[in-house]
Design a protein around this motif. Structure first.
Motif, short mmCIF file in Angstrom:
data_model
loop_
_atom_site.label_atom_id
_atom_site.label_comp_id
_atom_site.label_asym_id
_atom_site.label_seq_id
_atom_site.Cartn_x
_atom_site.Cartn_y
_atom_site.Cartn_z
N VAL A 71 0.85 -1.20 0.00
CA VAL A 71 0.00 0.00 0.00
C VAL A 71 0.88 1.24 0.00
CG1 VAL A 71 -1.62 1.34 1.39
CG2 VAL A 71 -2.01 -1.09 1.05
N GLU A 72 1.92 1.25 0.79
CA GLU A 72 2.83 2.40 0.84
C GLU A 72 3.49 2.64 -0.52
OE1 GLU A 72 6.87 3.65 3.20
OE2 GLU A 72 5.36 2.49 4.27
N THR A 73 3.89 1.56 -1.18
CA THR A 73 4.50 1.68 -2.50
C THR A 73 3.51 2.27 -3.50
OG1 THR A 73 5.94 -0.20 -2.06
CG2 THR A 73 5.62 0.39 -4.36
N ARG A 111 3.67 5.87 -5.64
CA ARG A 111 3.52 5.98 -7.09
C ARG A 111 2.44 6.98 -7.46
NH1 ARG A 111 3.77 -0.28 -9.23
NH2 ARG A 111 5.94 -0.64 -8.65
N VAL A 112 1.35 6.99 -6.70
CA VAL A 112 0.27 7.95 -6.97
C VAL A 112 0.78 9.37 -6.74
CG1 VAL A 112 -1.96 8.78 -6.12
CG2 VAL A 112 -1.62 6.35 -6.53
N ARG A 113 1.52 9.59 -5.67
CA ARG A 113 2.07 10.93 -5.40
C ARG A 113 3.00 11.37 -6.53
NH1 ARG A 113 2.03 9.22 0.02
NH2 ARG A 113 4.10 8.33 -0.12
N GLU A 114 3.79 10.44 -7.06
CA GLU A 114 4.72 10.78 -8.13
C GLU A 114 3.99 11.05 -9.44
OE1 GLU A 114 7.37 7.49 -8.29
OE2 GLU A 114 8.48 8.10 -6.51
N SER A 115 2.88 10.37 -9.69
CA SER A 115 2.19 10.52 -10.97
C SER A 115 1.20 11.68 -10.99
CB SER A 115 1.46 9.22 -11.33
OG SER A 115 0.40 8.99 -10.45
N ARG A 116 0.89 12.26 -9.86
CA ARG A 116 -0.07 13.37 -9.82
C ARG A 116 0.36 14.55 -10.68
NH1 ARG A 116 -1.96 14.04 -4.28
NH2 ARG A 116 -3.26 12.31 -4.90
N PRO A 117 1.61 15.03 -10.60
CA PRO A 117 2.01 16.15 -11.47
C PRO A 117 1.92 15.80 -12.95
CG PRO A 117 3.62 15.85 -9.70
CD PRO A 117 2.67 14.70 -9.65
N VAL A 118 2.22 14.56 -13.30
CA VAL A 118 2.15 14.14 -14.69
C VAL A 118 0.70 14.17 -15.16
CG1 VAL A 118 2.52 12.22 -16.27
CG2 VAL A 118 4.22 12.72 -14.52
N ALA A 119 -0.21 13.74 -14.32
CA ALA A 119 -1.63 13.75 -14.67
C ALA A 119 -2.12 15.18 -14.86
CB ALA A 119 -2.44 13.04 -13.59
N GLU A 120 -1.66 16.09 -14.03
CA GLU A 120 -2.08 17.50 -14.17
C GLU A 120 -1.54 18.08 -15.48
OE1 GLU A 120 -0.72 19.39 -10.63
OE2 GLU A 120 -2.22 18.40 -9.36
N ARG A 121 -0.30 17.78 -15.79
CA ARG A 121 0.27 18.28 -17.06
C ARG A 121 -0.47 17.70 -18.25
NH1 ARG A 121 6.31 17.29 -15.58
NH2 ARG A 121 5.79 15.45 -16.78
#
Length: 77
Positions: free
Chosen positions: A33-35, A39-49
């Motif tokens: 779950v932590e992993t 990954r979700v935290r890292e992909s959030r800026p990519v999703a916004e872009r």
């Protein structure tokens, strides 16, 4: 009332082994779950872009359609 000492030790040992297994499983699940959360935290800026790029692409399509209509109107007799 009399208890067989071997039976009691066996039950206690079985419960201890099962408890250890549950704790190991819970620890592994927490790590997964932590992993995934990382990954979700890292992909959030990519999703916004990506959302911004999609919005800009929509605007470019509208401009292109407008340009094509103007060119067609100009070329029509």
């Amino acid at each position: 009332m009399s208890f067989d000492r071997r039976l009691t030790i066996g039950i206690v040992l079985a419960v201890a082994v099962q408890s250890a297994g549950v704790l190991l499983w819970a620890g592994a699940a927490a790590e997964r779950v932590e992993t995934l959360e990382e990954r979700v935290r890292e992909s959030r800026p990519v999703a916004e872009r990506l959302a911004r790029v999609e919005a800009e692409l929509g605007a470019v399509r509208l401009q292109l359609d407008r340009i094509e209509r103007k060119l067609e109107a100009r070329d029509a007799p």
